[in-house]
Design a protein around this motif. Structure first.
Motif: not given
Lengths: 489, 323
Positions: A144, A151, B157-158, B160-162, B164-165, B167-168, B265
């Motif tokens: 994580n 990011i 959570i991983d 979800l964050l991936e 989001v990555v 999008v950014f 996301s």
């Protein structure tokens, strides 16, 4: 404390992570002129969340833990906030909020425009970067942490070339390559550790490692790879080449965030590896190497900062030197004060460096020149900005009673306590170099200008207030640390 | 036994050969083509290692999508060279460096690889702790595919964050636009030479490709597949239609487009927060609801991933919208 009854520490830990994430996604989706307001509102909510969390953790002397989705490690991922975490969390929150408020008028769309490129990118990626940094602080899971560092990189790189100049594209690309190299090495190490124990939770791994009599070769290789990767991301000498063009070339608010917050993320993970996963490794070769590189960074960064002719590159080289101090924590880990010193230095440097970069930004915009030799008369035109610059500079060079002073004092104590006197040399010499480049700016800036009529636009009050707030926070941090009594055990 | 051994050896030799061609080929196009082939053979290797989910991802993203982006870069570089023959072009080779540095870097790489090869053999087999845990906990999620269980329940959570990555990362690509072009459409993907064959393909293939993409997402719950693989296939069909000139790339200021990109996301985050209200905590699923909620998340993620990947291929906004 009724509001705290509704939102206990556990909820606040989750909110601290997802509020900026939500803010970034909404700013992107809605865009236009609203993006800025969403980001600023996010910052204010996050400020309340983090202050409440810090209050709970410090007041009740507890460690807050949260298992995401209710899945216990090794299956799930755990978030954890202790006193050290909330201190860094709070520092980052102050830096982010102050920077956003001071930059609130930048990149505004023209009256007939819907939105600007730089505006959307800034107000989307800044909260996103913040969410990533908070994840780095809170997450207890090695993979994580990798995702969070990724990011962070993907948000920081476009911000470096936000002004669209050709040379900043080159700086951003170089930064990206170094950061990706670091990520690959880190991931390789995390994979090996997963192969050894089938878990990525730092707590569980520390337990397994403490049972070992001798370390398996896979663990040594994994730690070596991860440490090398993270060191590339923290720009420690000799992996520092990417930092100065990126941090000096970015727009000032971005420089502030990069130098104050982003480079610290990989260092926080390093602290986790060497203090939580592998405690008691102060006398190993790795820790000694880290210390030597840190010492070199202090001297090289300081000398190069002295040789710069412009303000922003000078401040960027200063970051290399100040990151060097942090690496002295590893060989001095045997002393009780080393950990506290590192933590305090990290926070006080973050606050002071953000103030310096934001002040430099205002000087470029409103004084029109950032060549150090041309700064005469600055004290007359922008007294408040220069005052903030001076206070932040004092903290950087370690004058009492600033945070920088207490941190360096504790580091010296650690060097004496462990009997490794040699480390006192870079600590003291670095302070001298820092004094050199800070006073060089102040001396010119306080001189009256040759041609007195320097017509300059005035710095907005909000910007000056935020820069002063950051500089004074760095000062107050030292007083607070002294107030708690000498080094925390 | 011996037959599979020969097959594996063959795969290994081809992989190494393709890796060497990728690293040393001078024409950029050859390097990219070898790299795409490498990804496909690597996918076969993952199948041999019984990691079908990884194989699908490697083929779709490692080879397909990355290859497409690289080919786009090669084509752009060629266009630039033809348009401005005098200007310094980007070449795919190491810039002039001190030979000593090259030797040192090569030695470090070789050393790390050698130690890595030695160390991997010493790893205990298999890493038992989590394999057993996943097997025991999987029934609670209502899923049949342990990989999906890890990605959307245990380590949500991983994912979800991936998501989001992505999008950014797209914001990062858009950030390279000229200020004047902001808000407009990316350069059209339509090929210059009009070809009836491509138009026919663009009309014929997408229905099947879309069906296949949706199947990959739907099957992901119980068999190899999932949002990322399905989304990539959908994106490929969209890009095909765009190249055949059958559809137009939307403008980056388009609100619906932005919402399509972030909805995956956002919904993931919303359902995660709902778990909190439902008493099972952030990113938890109430008993009995897991599979339904996971499918809703995956469906929206598939859509968002498809749109985001398509826009990544299309690139930065190129021309401002007429006011």
């Amino acid at each position: 404390m009724t509001e705290l009854a509704v939102f206990g520490g556990k909820q606040l830990v989750v909110l601290a992570l997802i509020m900026p994430l939500l803010g970034a996604l909404l700013a992107f989706t809605i865009g236009g002129r609203t993006a800025r307001w969403i980001a600023l509102l996010t910052a204010l909510v996050e400020l309340v969340v983090v202050v409440s969390l810090a209050w709970i953790v410090v007041d009740q002397q507890i460690v807050v833990e949260y298992q995401l989705g209710g899945w216990e490690p090794p299956l799930g991922v755990r978030l954890r906030a202790d006193g050290a975490t909330v201190l860094v969390l709070l520092t980052a929150t102050v830096v982010m909020t102050a920077t956003m408020i001071s930059a609130h008028a930048d990149w505004q769309p023209l009256p007939d425009q819907h939105e600007t490129r730089a505006g959307l990118v800034f107000w989307t990626l800044l909260p996103a970067l913040w969410a990533a940094f908070n994840t780095v602080l809170l997450s207890q899971d090695l993979f994580n942490l990798f995702v969070a560092l990724e990011i962070l990189t993907f948000c920081a790189v476009p911000l470096v070339c936000l002004n669209g100049k050709a040379e900043t594209f080159a700086a951003a690309l170089r930064y990206l390559l170094f950061a990706l190299l670091g990520s690959v090495l880190y991931l390789l190490g995390a994979g090996l550790i997963y192969g050894l124990w089938g878990t990525l939770d730092i707590g569980l791994l520390a337990l397994e490692i403490s049972k070992l009599n001798r370390y398996p070769p896979a663990l040594s290789l994994a730690l070596g790879l991860m440490t090398a990767g993270l060191m590339a991301k923290t720009a420690i000498v000799p992996l520092h080449l990417w930092l100065p063009p990126a941090h000096a070339g970015a727009p000032a608010p971005v420089s502030a965030i990069l130098s104050a917050v982003v480079v610290k993320a990989a260092f926080v993970v390093l602290l986790r590896l060497w203090f939580e996963l592998m405690p008691g490794s102060a006398d190993t070769m790795v820790a000694q190497t880290q210390g030597v590189l840190g010492g070199l960074a202090i001297v090289l960064g300081g000398v190069l900062a002295l040789r710069q002719s412009r303000l922003k590159p000078m401040i960027a080289y200063s970051t290399i030197a100040q990151m060097g101090y942090l690496f002295l924590v590893f060989p001095l880990a045997g002393a009780a004060s080393a950990w506290g010193a590192g933590l305090l230095h990290l926070c006080s440097h973050a606050l002071a460096k953000a103030a310096l970069f934001l002040a430099a930004g205002q000087i470029i915009t409103h004084f029109g020149d950032d060549r150090i030799d041309h700064l005469a008369g600055l004290g007359h035109v922008m007294p408040l900005t220069l005052l903030a610059f001076g206070v932040a500079g004092f903290s950087l060079m370690g004058l009492p009673p600033t945070g920088g002073f207490v941190a360096k004092w504790w580091l010296l104590q650690a060097a004496i306590e462990t009997g490794h006197w040699g480390w006192a040399v870079p600590i003291l010499f670095g302070g001298l170099l820092t004094a050199g480049y800070v006073f060089r700016v102040l001396a010119v800036a306080l001189r009256p200008a040759a041609t007195p009529a320097l017509a300059a636009s005035t710095v907005p009050h909000t910007a000056n207030a935020m820069i002063l707030l950051l500089a004074l926070s760095s000062l107050l941090l030292g007083l607070a640390a002294l107030g708690t009594g000498l080094p925390p055990q | 036994m011996t037959l599979t051994l020969f097959a594996d050896l063959g795969l290994l030799i081809i992989l190494l050969g393709l890796a060497i061609i990728t690293a040393f080929a001078r024409p950029a196009f050859v390097a990219v083509a070898a790299y795409m082939a490498y990804g496909l053979v690597m996918a076969l290797a993952w199948v041999r290692l019984a990691a079908v989910d990884v194989a699908l991802t490697e083929a779709a993203i490692g080879s397909g999508l990355t290859g497409m982006l690289l080919l786009g870069a090669v084509a752009w570089n060629q266009r630039q060279t033809e348009a401005h023959p005098r200007r310094r072009q980007i070449r795919l080779q190491v810039p002039a460096t001190h030979p000593l540095l090259i030797i040192v870097v090569a030695a470090v790489c070789a050393g790390v690889s050698a130690v890595l090869a030695w160390v991997v053999v010493t790893l205990p087999e298999p890493p038992t702790l989590q394999v057993e845990q996943v097997r025991l906990a999987l029934p609670a999620t209502g899923l049949g595919n342990p990989v999906t269980g890890v990605l959307l329940a245990f380590r949500a959570i991983d994912t979800l964050l991936e998501s989001v990555v992505l999008v950014f990362a797209l914001v990062g690509v858009w950030s390279l636009a000229d200020d004047a072009a902001w808000g407009g459409r990316p350069r059209s993907l339509r090929l210059v030479q009009h070809s009836h064959a491509l138009t026919l393909l663009g009309q014929l293939l997408p229905p099947f490709g879309v069906l296949m993409g949706l199947y990959l997402f739907w099957a992901g719950a119980d068999a190899p597949g999932g949002a990322f693989q399905g989304g990539t296939l959908l994106a490929a069909m969209w890009v095909l239609a765009l190249s055949a000139g059958l559809a137009k790339v939307p403008a980056v200021s388009n609100r619906q487009l932005r919402l399509l990109i972030s909805i995956g996301s956002l919904l993931f985050l919303a359902i995660g927060l709902a778990g909190w209200a439902g008493g099972v905590g952030f990113l938890g699923y109430p008993a009995g609801w897991s599979k339904a909620l996971i499918l809703i998340i995956e469906a929206t993620l598939t859509l968002s991933i498809a749109v985001t990947l398509g826009m990544l291929v299309a690139g930065r906004p190129h021309r401002a919208l007429p006011r």
